[in-house]
Design a protein around this motif. Structure first.
Motif, mmCIF file in Angstrom:
data_model
loop_
_atom_site.group_PDB
_atom_site.id
_atom_site.type_symbol
_atom_site.label_atom_id
_atom_site.label_comp_id
_atom_site.label_asym_id
_atom_site.label_seq_id
_atom_site.Cartn_x
_atom_site.Cartn_y
_atom_site.Cartn_z
ATOM 1 N N SER A 27 15.208 -27.751 -12.606
ATOM 2 C CA SER A 27 14.479 -27.165 -14.126
ATOM 3 C C SER A 27 12.872 -26.813 -13.400
ATOM 4 O O SER A 27 12.619 -25.689 -14.230
ATOM 5 C CB SER A 27 14.230 -28.275 -15.341
ATOM 6 O OG SER A 27 13.645 -29.421 -14.838
ATOM 7 N N ALA A 28 12.493 -27.570 -12.451
ATOM 8 C CA ALA A 28 10.964 -27.047 -12.221
ATOM 9 C C ALA A 28 11.043 -25.939 -11.454
ATOM 10 O O ALA A 28 10.448 -24.932 -11.600
ATOM 11 C CB ALA A 28 10.308 -28.251 -11.410
ATOM 12 N N PHE A 31 11.513 -23.091 -13.974
ATOM 13 C CA PHE A 31 10.252 -22.766 -14.808
ATOM 14 C C PHE A 31 9.348 -22.052 -13.834
ATOM 15 O O PHE A 31 8.530 -20.922 -14.391
ATOM 16 C CB PHE A 31 9.723 -23.972 -15.419
ATOM 17 C CG PHE A 31 10.262 -24.193 -16.728
ATOM 18 C CD1 PHE A 31 10.514 -23.650 -17.662
ATOM 19 C CD2 PHE A 31 11.046 -25.602 -16.576
ATOM 20 C CE1 PHE A 31 11.330 -23.851 -19.021
ATOM 21 C CE2 PHE A 31 11.717 -25.771 -18.020
ATOM 22 C CZ PHE A 31 11.863 -24.938 -18.835
ATOM 23 N N SER A 32 9.454 -22.142 -12.593
ATOM 24 C CA SER A 32 8.370 -21.935 -11.545
ATOM 25 C C SER A 32 8.935 -20.254 -11.306
ATOM 26 O O SER A 32 8.034 -19.468 -11.462
ATOM 27 C CB SER A 32 8.516 -22.584 -10.267
ATOM 28 O OG SER A 32 7.665 -21.927 -9.361
ATOM 29 N N MET A 34 10.592 -18.423 -13.620
ATOM 30 C CA MET A 34 10.327 -17.679 -14.872
ATOM 31 C C MET A 34 8.788 -17.410 -14.725
ATOM 32 O O MET A 34 8.396 -16.243 -15.361
ATOM 33 C CB MET A 34 10.697 -18.590 -15.967
ATOM 34 C CG MET A 34 11.995 -18.450 -16.158
ATOM 35 S SD MET A 34 12.887 -19.686 -17.334
ATOM 36 C CE MET A 34 11.573 -19.265 -18.727
ATOM 37 N N ARG A 35 7.824 -18.290 -14.531
ATOM 38 C CA ARG A 35 6.492 -17.825 -14.335
ATOM 39 C C ARG A 35 6.280 -16.777 -13.485
ATOM 40 O O ARG A 35 5.619 -15.945 -13.905
ATOM 41 C CB ARG A 35 5.837 -19.181 -14.016
ATOM 42 C CG ARG A 35 4.083 -19.225 -14.120
ATOM 43 C CD ARG A 35 3.619 -19.931 -13.298
ATOM 44 N NE ARG A 35 3.769 -19.955 -12.071
ATOM 45 C CZ ARG A 35 3.925 -21.083 -11.014
ATOM 46 N NH1 ARG A 35 3.806 -22.261 -11.691
ATOM 47 N NH2 ARG A 35 4.211 -20.772 -9.897
#
Length: 95
Positions: A27-28, A31-32, A34-35
């Motif tokens: 998940s990290a 999100f990384s 996506m950012r």
């Protein structure tokens, strides 16, 4: 006197200290990623915009509207979830 061979391990260690930390969880990493994609898209939009300040204001307004809708949706869904939890707990207590 230090030779080139003596400095090679030091250079490798210093390069590792400046590298980004390893992201271990799935998940990290998601999100990384996506950012990074969002930042790249935003930068590209601003680069091609004739008025970047106006574009940023529009983006912020859209984000605020989305936040209002998300909060309203959350407020509507919380009572339904609370009812489900109470119903589930209440049926287990009765015998």
């Amino acid at each position: 006197m230090a030779t080139r061979l003596d400095l090679a391990p030091l250079a490798a260690d210093s390069a590792r200290s400046y590298a980004a930390p390893a992201i271990r969880s799935q998940s990290a990493r998601l999100f990384s990623r996506m950012r990074d994609i969002l930042a790249a898209n935003l930068s590209e939009m601003l680069d091609h915009s004739p008025e970047p300040e106006q574009m940023i204001r529009m983006i912020i307004c859209e984000m605020e509207e989305t936040l209002v809708h998300a909060r309203a949706s959350l407020v509507r869904s919380l009572p339904a979830q609370a009812g489900t939890v109470q119903t589930g707990q209440g049926s287990g207590d009765r015998k």
